[in-house]
Design a protein around this motif. Structure first.
Motif, mmCIF file in Angstrom:
data_model
loop_
_atom_site.group_PDB
_atom_site.id
_atom_site.type_symbol
_atom_site.label_atom_id
_atom_site.label_comp_id
_atom_site.label_asym_id
_atom_site.label_seq_id
_atom_site.Cartn_x
_atom_site.Cartn_y
_atom_site.Cartn_z
ATOM 1 N N TYR A 524 0.842 -1.198 0.000
ATOM 2 C CA TYR A 524 0.000 0.000 0.000
ATOM 3 C C TYR A 524 0.873 1.242 0.000
ATOM 4 O O TYR A 524 1.941 1.282 0.617
ATOM 5 N N ASP A 525 0.389 2.277 -0.695
ATOM 6 C CA ASP A 525 1.034 3.589 -0.658
ATOM 7 C C ASP A 525 -0.030 4.642 -0.921
ATOM 8 O O ASP A 525 -0.886 4.474 -1.796
ATOM 9 N N THR A 579 -4.523 -9.109 -6.531
ATOM 10 C CA THR A 579 -5.376 -8.061 -7.066
ATOM 11 C C THR A 579 -4.688 -6.720 -6.886
ATOM 12 O O THR A 579 -4.186 -6.411 -5.799
ATOM 13 N N PHE A 580 -4.683 -5.915 -7.969
ATOM 14 C CA PHE A 580 -4.028 -4.615 -7.987
ATOM 15 C C PHE A 580 -5.108 -3.545 -8.135
ATOM 16 O O PHE A 580 -5.933 -3.617 -9.047
ATOM 17 N N ASP A 581 -5.115 -2.556 -7.235
ATOM 18 C CA ASP A 581 -6.078 -1.462 -7.291
ATOM 19 C C ASP A 581 -5.355 -0.129 -7.228
ATOM 20 O O ASP A 581 -4.312 -0.007 -6.575
ATOM 21 N N PHE A 582 -5.932 0.878 -7.867
ATOM 22 C CA PHE A 582 -5.536 2.244 -7.566
ATOM 23 C C PHE A 582 -6.766 3.129 -7.641
ATOM 24 O O PHE A 582 -7.737 2.813 -8.340
ATOM 25 N N ASN A 640 -13.166 10.250 -15.133
ATOM 26 C CA ASN A 640 -13.750 10.098 -13.803
ATOM 27 C C ASN A 640 -12.715 9.618 -12.803
ATOM 28 O O ASN A 640 -11.834 8.825 -13.122
ATOM 29 N N PHE A 641 -12.864 10.096 -11.579
ATOM 30 C CA PHE A 641 -12.172 9.469 -10.461
ATOM 31 C C PHE A 641 -12.829 8.119 -10.194
ATOM 32 O O PHE A 641 -14.038 7.960 -10.359
ATOM 33 N N GLY A 642 -12.049 7.167 -9.729
ATOM 34 C CA GLY A 642 -12.616 5.878 -9.399
ATOM 35 C C GLY A 642 -11.550 4.881 -9.014
ATOM 36 O O GLY A 642 -10.350 5.177 -9.030
ATOM 37 N N VAL A 643 -12.003 3.691 -8.634
ATOM 38 C CA VAL A 643 -11.102 2.593 -8.292
ATOM 39 C C VAL A 643 -10.933 1.731 -9.533
ATOM 40 O O VAL A 643 -11.907 1.188 -10.073
ATOM 41 N N TRP A 644 -9.715 1.570 -9.996
ATOM 42 C CA TRP A 644 -9.366 0.796 -11.189
ATOM 43 C C TRP A 644 -8.666 -0.466 -10.725
ATOM 44 O O TRP A 644 -7.718 -0.407 -9.950
ATOM 45 N N VAL A 693 -2.137 -3.607 -3.113
ATOM 46 C CA VAL A 693 -2.156 -4.995 -3.575
ATOM 47 C C VAL A 693 -2.862 -5.804 -2.504
ATOM 48 O O VAL A 693 -2.570 -5.673 -1.311
ATOM 49 N N ARG A 694 -3.800 -6.633 -2.904
ATOM 50 C CA ARG A 694 -4.526 -7.486 -1.968
ATOM 51 C C ARG A 694 -4.661 -8.876 -2.557
ATOM 52 O O ARG A 694 -4.394 -9.103 -3.743
#
Length: 869
Positions: A524-525, A579-582, A640-644, A693-694
């Motif tokens: 996480y960062d 799983t990778f999120d930003f 848009n802002f959002g979780v990718w 990362v999860r």
């Protein structure tokens, strides 16, 4: 019946709010959604959260947090200081009605050391916590109160006790031997084989030693030694069997130096009871006829070194001293009360003399500068097992629990989740706003053993219909479930600490001040501050340093070139089931920004590498959705802002925008040994506020979360029984209030005699608990069950007074408030269906009213009678 009719809400979604002092109760339907499924949860809030031990009526939560990078030992001693003065409404004068317990009802062993009165602002307890608290984690326990006339102090070795000088008879309730790994008191026989006494001194038990306004038993060390010597006075030879080499111990003693000598208790380590080959660290007092008053003694194989003149002379009086020893450091204190540092010293050594062998002892030094007789009295000496670092876990509370529910997370797949695993929770927070802080800072998630599941609030407030939490859980086995409590503490409390309980950096002010993502996710960062965390990332691509900048977020300020993009990549490799999120705002210029699960990168360090080209991309969430560089996609989300999200399980890859609009690919999801987290700018400008990362759930299917049921109490009686809801305030005889679930037989409550129109006092004979499926809100203040058998005192339209059952109330009637002698019109009668915990109060004083025996009481100001059925 006027306008009143029994009718149930057709939607099944309902919210009620009780105006009882200090309590809000909400019943709502909660949607808990996974990435691919959802289920309905009824949050009832109506039954006691904990398995409350016998005799406990009122209880509060204590949140214990380990903020450090090492786990606490199992069976360690936690220091706790309570402001008893603020809890005096629940306490016996000597605090004997207090005990501590876990969520499963197991009693926490406790030893009250100091401040044993209900007006003390600093009552010092030592607790024996049987389970370890992992690094950066928390645990919930409870402090419970019995009625003031009940005492938990029963035997010398019971789970609840106190220091020997606090009991009415010295040591009557001293349970130190079962709370601490080593313990001696003034009642310990000096003839015990575990004692060794040295250098011609004498150790003997004595009684009636003055201790303030009382007298205590003590171990008396006396005798005459040679001038200018330092040596052991006595050693208590009880070895600690656990491996203390990787732990820390605190030695504390309560003693009185009556001579002109330097005498003190010490933590010692020796392979034998030798008086000449001993290793020790200790705190001793200085002699009154010289300047030193507090000295630190370090002994290595019998060789002594003393650090003098460290504190103020506190004279001839009882005092508390302590020495904390860790593998490389030590800290000493001396003062009038436990934990005080009127004289203190800390230091470190590369070779701590105590951490040398597998045996640990406690004892006393003595030293004499003039040849006079030594003289010291010891009330107790104890050794506490404490965390490795020289700080205790923090304790927050006591906090009131205003709502909770019992949830179950079910893994219905053929494989276990990872350990640890990040569980997704999405629910309608607006349904609970009566018991929530606006920023949801009073919400926590707890396992049945009291371990807090670290949680991270991604987004939402008390008005949100889809607040999102992520919980860090242990593995959930295939085809099995995990029980979870969701708890709401009082709205005046805040459990967010940025460690075990926290939130997205954008929800905090200042930015990321309560962000605990690094303790919840595998990586996480939040890009806080003004520089890239080079422990997490390296730059790659042409001119990446000049095109990227950090300012509480990662920003791309100059478009790159397709195939010659720039970005950041993690130093770490991750497993293929990752799983990778930003969260950010990719702004299209001429290309596709993406978060990628990629192979083909080495660790390029911190050096720009021009012309690296487009790396081998196996699966990524792009803009618009794309896969493996093959083109195509689903939806263009603009800027848009959002979780990718890119999610992989080794055979498949999924792509999401805000956990929806799934796009799946298999052809480009080649199984990899490891992958990196990469963000590539390509031809875009934009921003990223957090990256994580999860663990991918089994088969890409997130465990479902559903209501397990809050089936407390005696069960049965659905739809019947005449009772008031959990949290209802009952008026006591002294005009104070107590919530009905805390009402105990023998308490005096206020009652009303309809025959004489006078308030009277009665005694509670019994309080029973049941589950019902229907309750009625009356005037928005009181919630009652029992349509056919719960009497309510009313004034009819013609001005006469009498009792009617709940189901016959109507808007032509008025309700009676006995304390104020007022009548209030009925203007709200709302029924609710669900699963509710209610309490039936039976009083011991009865009146004959209209040929029926009544035993009434006052609930949230209204006059109610015991149920007639």
């Amino acid at each position: 019946m006027g306008r009143y009719e029994i009718g149930l809400p057709s939607t099944g979604i309902y919210s009620i709010s009780a105006a009882a002092s200090g309590y809000s109760s909400t019943t709502a339907t909660v949607t808990i959604s996974s990435l691919d499924s959802s289920s309905t949860v009824n949050l009832t809030n109506m039954a006691p959260f904990a398995n409350v031990p016998a005799n406990v009526g009122t209880y509060f939560e204590l949140l214990i947090t380990n903020p450090y990078s090492s786990a606490t030992p199992a069976n360690y001693n936690q220091m706790l200081v309570l402001n008893s003065n603020s809890l005096s409404a629940y306490e016996a004068a000597d605090l004997s009605n207090i005990e501590f317990f876990y969520a499963n009802g197991t009693i926490v062993y406790s030893w009250l050391e100091n401040g044993s009165t209900s007006y003390s602002t600093a009552s010092t307890y030592w607790l024996l916590l049987y389970q370890s608290i992992p690094a950066h984690s928390s645990m919930v326990i409870f402090v419970g109160f019995a009625p003031p006339n009940h005492s938990f102090f029963t035997t010398p070795l019971g789970p609840t006790g106190e220091a020997p000088q606090l009991s009415h008879t010295y040591g009557a309730y001293d349970n130190g031997p079962v709370v601490f790994p080593l313990y001696i008191s003034g009642d310990t026989p000096s003839t015990a084989t575990t004692f060794s006494v040295y250098n011609g001194l004498t150790l003997s038990p004595v009684a009636d030693v003055p201790y303030g306004g009382t007298a205590v038993n003590a171990l008396y060390l006396s005798g005459t030694d040679s001038p200018h010597t330092r040596a052991p006075g006595f050693i208590y030879q009880a070895s600690v069997t656990s491996n203390y080499l990787s732990e820390a111990y605190l030695l504390e003693y309560n003693w009185f130096n009556a001579g002109q000598n330097q005498i003190g208790a010490d933590i010692m380590d020796s392979a034998s009871a030798s008086s000449t080959n001993i290793n020790a660290i200790g705190v001793i007092t200085g002699s009154p006829d010289a300047s030193p008053a507090f000295n630190m003694e370090i002994v290595q194989y019998g060789s002594w070194s003393t650090t003098n003149n460290l504190g103020t002379n506190i004279g001839y009086r009882w005092q508390f001293g302590s020495v904390l020893s860790t593998p490389g450091n030590f800290y000493g204190t001396l003062g009038p009360t436990p934990g005080s540092n009127s004289a203190a010293y800390s230091g470190s050594t590369s070779n701590n003399p105590v951490v040398t062998s597998s045996s640990l002892y406690i004892g006393a030094f003595y030293a004499d500068a003039d040849g006079a007789s030594s003289s010291a009295y010891y009330n107790y000496i104890k050794l506490c097992r404490v965390p490795l670092l020289d700080h205790m876990p923090t304790v927050q509370g006591p906090m009131t629990i205003t709502g909770w529910d019992h949830l179950t997370a079910s893994n219905n797949q053929n494989a276990n989740t990872a350990n640890p695993f990040q569980l997704y929770l999405d629910f309608n927070a607006s349904s609970y706003k009566a018991i929530e802080n606006s920023g949801l800072s009073n919400v926590e998630f707890v396992q049945t053993n009291g371990s807090v599941l670290s949680s991270w609030l991604e987004g939402g407030s008390s008005t949100s219909t889809n607040a999102i939490f992520w919980l860090r859980t242990p593995a959930i086995d295939a085809y099995s479930s995990m029980d979870i409590y969701v708890i709401f503490v009082g709205t005046g409390s805040n459990v967010m600490n940025g460690i075990s309980i926290g939130e997205s950096p954008l929800l905090s002010y200042p930015y990321a001040s309560l962000d605990n993502g690094r303790f919840v996710f595998n990586f996480y960062d939040n890009f806080s501050g003004g520089t890239l965390n080079m422990n997490n990332w390296f730059y790659w691509g042409s001119n990446s340093r000049s095109n990227l900048y950090i300012s509480d977020g990662l920003y791309f300020n100059t478009p790159g070139q397709y195939n010659t993009g720039y970005g950041v990549s993690s130093h770490l490799n991750f497993s293929d089931t990752t799983t990778f999120d930003f969260y950010g705002q990719p702004v299209l210029s001429n290309g596709n920004p993406y978060s990628a699960a990629q192979d083909g990168f080495g660790d390029l360090g911190t050096t720009d590498v021009p012309g690296i080209g487009n790396p081998s991309i196996y699966a990524y969430a792009s803009f618009p959705f794309d896969s493996g560089g093959n083109g195509g996609g689903q939806t263009n989300y603009g800027n848009n802002f959002g979780v990718w999200t890119t999610e992989r399980d080794g055979a498949n890859a999924w792509q999401f925008y805000n956990y929806a609009d799934q796009y799946t690919t298999t052809s480009a999801a080649t199984s990899l040994d490891s992958v990196k987290w990469v963000y590539q700018g390509l031809s875009t400008v934009g921003s990223v506020y957090w990256a994580r990362v999860r663990s991918t759930p089994p088969n890409g299917v997130m465990p479902t979360v559903a209501n397990y049921g809050s089936n407390g109490g005696n069960g049965g009686n659905h739809g019947g029984g005449g009772c008031v809801l959990y949290g209802t305030n009952i008026t006591l005889a002294n005009d104070s209030m107590i919530q009905v679930q805390n009402l105990m037989p023998g308490m005096n409550v206020l009652s009303y005699n309809p025959n004489t129109a006078q308030l009277v006092t009665t005694t509670v004979a019994n309080v029973t608990v049941s589950q019902v499926s229907l309750i009625v809100e009356v005037d928005g203040l009181v919630f009652i069950s029992g349509l056919h058998d719960q009497p309510v005192f009313v004034m009819f339209q013609n001005g006469t007074e009498g009792w009617v059952v709940l189901g016959k109330l109507n808007y032509s009637m008025k309700l009676y408030y006995p304390v104020n002698d007022t009548w209030m019109p009925i203007d709200s009668l709302v029924p609710y269906q669900g699963n509710f915990t209610v309490f039936d109060v039976v009083t011991a004083r009865f009146f004959n009213s209209g040929g029926v025996v009544r035993g009434d009481y006052i609930a949230n100001g209204f006059l109610l009678d015991i149920k007639t059925g």
